[in-house]
Design a protein around this motif. Structure first.
Motif, mmCIF file in Angstrom:
data_model
loop_
_atom_site.group_PDB
_atom_site.id
_atom_site.type_symbol
_atom_site.label_atom_id
_atom_site.label_comp_id
_atom_site.label_asym_id
_atom_site.label_seq_id
_atom_site.Cartn_x
_atom_site.Cartn_y
_atom_site.Cartn_z
ATOM 1 N N ARG A 111 0.836 -1.199 0.000
ATOM 2 C CA ARG A 111 0.000 0.000 0.000
ATOM 3 C C ARG A 111 0.872 1.251 0.000
ATOM 4 N NH1 ARG A 111 -4.744 -0.478 4.304
ATOM 5 N NH2 ARG A 111 -5.490 1.254 3.006
ATOM 6 N N ASP A 112 0.499 2.209 -0.774
ATOM 7 C CA ASP A 112 1.217 3.473 -0.928
ATOM 8 C C ASP A 112 2.608 3.281 -1.531
ATOM 9 O OD1 ASP A 112 -0.951 4.769 0.292
ATOM 10 O OD2 ASP A 112 -0.090 4.456 2.292
ATOM 11 N N THR A 113 2.781 2.141 -2.201
ATOM 12 C CA THR A 113 4.040 1.921 -2.915
ATOM 13 C C THR A 113 3.861 2.382 -4.362
ATOM 14 O OG1 THR A 113 4.577 0.035 -1.526
ATOM 15 C CG2 THR A 113 5.759 0.232 -3.610
ATOM 16 N N PRO A 114 4.648 3.350 -4.828
ATOM 17 C CA PRO A 114 4.448 3.892 -6.178
ATOM 18 C C PRO A 114 4.520 2.818 -7.261
ATOM 19 C CG PRO A 114 5.926 5.297 -4.929
ATOM 20 C CD PRO A 114 5.714 4.060 -4.097
ATOM 21 N N LEU A 115 5.449 1.856 -7.079
ATOM 22 C CA LEU A 115 5.608 0.852 -8.122
ATOM 23 C C LEU A 115 4.365 -0.029 -8.213
ATOM 24 C CD1 LEU A 115 7.694 -0.156 -10.193
ATOM 25 C CD2 LEU A 115 8.416 -1.858 -8.526
#
Length: 485
Positions: A111-115
């Motif tokens: 979660r909230d990981t750009p990739l």
């Protein structure tokens, strides 16, 4: 001398290493580095491709298990993937980034990981190097879709980053060890080849030059090695031979100079003595002549005549001493050789030195010279006087033309010259009995001919006896003047 002595000496070997071997070695290093770089990239791409293949292989079963909610199937599939040994961790996430199943070391939430967001939005595979549980890993992300084609999750498969390095480490070590070994081999081959083909011959030449510098001018360089070095060695030998020749000439010139200096000193002393003796001898002769006129006794007159004879002999010796010590003549003028020979022959005939017959063969035409005629006449008189004293019956005088030179040949039928006739040119050396000669005649002739830039040779006459040859230069200038007259 060792093979590395040339390199240590800082000569051609070191220049070869610095400007040939080292640049080639560095170029080889650059080539190896570039090759390893591209091989590393290719190996990394291959390992990444393995992860991608695994991800594509499990995408279908995991997607079906996710769509059916079968968590057991998810776990079994992930365990099977992890058991391959090439995978460090595998995880399945739902559309919100929560982990549904994992095996090995993997992220627990994306979660909230750009990739992950980019994967969910674009539906494209993504990959990156990252840290997971404090470990450097390479992660590959693959989206999962349901039967309607909507993205409902994603798969993360990781592999340790050092796996990429380990797969390349052996090749890296092998390549650079080979580079070091090849560099050492190249250096050894160049140094050995230089020493065998060039260095030892250069060292031999240097050794010869060192010996020459120490004064050993007889040293010769061996003609060996490449053509250029053979030419250098030959040139060095020629130069040394020329130096030895010049040294020999210099020694001879020094000997001649010392001899001339000694003769000059002797001439100075002799000239002074002759001048001092001249006046007393004239007084003795004059008073003896006066006593002859005053006395009538035959015995007294005979004794006085004997005294005058001895005075005459001493006067002749004094005159020769003065001729020997006379300074070098610098006067010159046109002289006709035939006329000069006739005057010289008349002078010695007047002396009536012996019963030998003197015959002259003059030249067919006037022969002109440009020199001091009085000095040449003095030389001729001394030669003719010696010839008449040595001859048994005759003395012959002739002229031979030799291009620009004229040779005056005086032959007698006497006993001839000794084997080493050159010694007679030294002053006070004579072959006559003691008391009959001063040994100055030929010495005077030798000095005069040197003054006139002519030549003097003592040899044997064709019919036996002695031959004296006086050589003088013909003067075409003087001949032209007098021919016109």
């Amino acid at each position: 001398m060792t093979l590395f002595g040339t390199l240590a000496g800082g000569g051609i070997g070191r220049q070869l290493v610095l400007y040939v071997v080292l640049p080639l070695w560095l170029m080889l290093a650059l080539g190896i580095g570039l090759t390893l770089h591209y091989v590393s990239l290719e190996q990394s791409d291959r390992l990444k491709e393995d992860i991608k293949l695994i991800a594509r292989a499990v995408r279908g079963p995991i997607g079906e298990a996710l769509a059916s909610g079968d968590e057991g199937a998810l776990e079994r599939t992930l365990s099977a993937v992890f058991s391959l040994g090439q995978v460090y961790g595998a995880s399945v996430f739902d559309a919100d980034g929560r982990v549904l199943a994992s095996s090995g070391i993997a992220d627990l939430s994306l979660r909230d990981t750009p990739l992950a967001t980019r994967v969910m939005l674009t539906g494209e595979n993504q990959e990156q190097y990252q840290q997971t549980a404090g470990k450097d890993v390479f992660s590959h992300f693959v989206p999962l879709t349901d039967a309607g084609g909507r993205i409902n999750g994603l798969i993360q498969i990781t592999r340790r980053a050092k796996d990429f390095d380990q797969s390349f480490e052996l090749l890296f070590k092998t390549a650079w060890l080979s580079w070091l070994g090849l560099g050492a081999l190249m250096m050894g081959v160049v140094i050995w080849g230089h020493y065998r083909g060039l260095g030892r011959h250069v060292n031999a030449l240097v050794a010869v030059m060192d010996r020459v510098r120490e004064g050993d001018w007889q040293r010769q360089a061996d003609i060996a090695g490449p053509q250029e070095l053979r030419r250098i060695a030959q040139g060095l030998n020629d130069m040394l031979a020329e130096i030895r020749n010049h040294q020999a000439q210099e020694r001879a010139l020094n000997q001649r100079l010392r001899h001339q200096q000694k003769m000059a000193a002797v001439g100075t002393v002799v000239g002074g003595i002759a001048h001092e003796l001249g006046a007393p001898l004239n007084v003795i002769d004059g008073r003896a002549r006066r006593l002859q006129k005053l006395t009538g006794e035959p015995e007294a007159r005979r004794q006085l005549e004997a005294i005058r004879g001895q005075v005459l002999r001493l006067s002749r010796i004094v005159r020769q001493l003065l001729d020997f010590s006379r300074p070098e003549s610098r006067q010159g003028g046109p002289v006709e050789l035939n006329r000069l020979l006739e005057q010289s022959c008349a002078a010695v005939r007047h002396e009536q030195l012996s019963g030998a017959r003197l015959s002259l063969r003059p030249g067919a035409s006037p022969l002109w010279l440009e020199l001091d005629g009085a000095r040449l006449e003095l030389a001729l008189v001394n030669v003719l006087r010696n010839a008449l004293q040595a001859a048994r019956s005759q003395v012959q005088v002739g002229i031979r033309e030799r291009g620009k030179w004229l040779a005056i040949e005086v032959d007698d039928d006497g006993p001839g010259f000794p084997d080493e006739a050159e010694c007679l040119l030294a002053p006070f050396v004579t072959t006559k009995p003691k008391g009959e000669g001063t040994g100055l005649g030929l010495a005077i002739v030798h000095n005069i001919m040197a003054e006139l830039d002519g030549g003097l040779a003592l040899t044997t006459a064709p019919g036996g006896g002695a031959r004296v040859i006086l050589t003088v230069a013909r003067s075409s200038h003087a001949q032209g003047i007098h021919t016109a007259d």
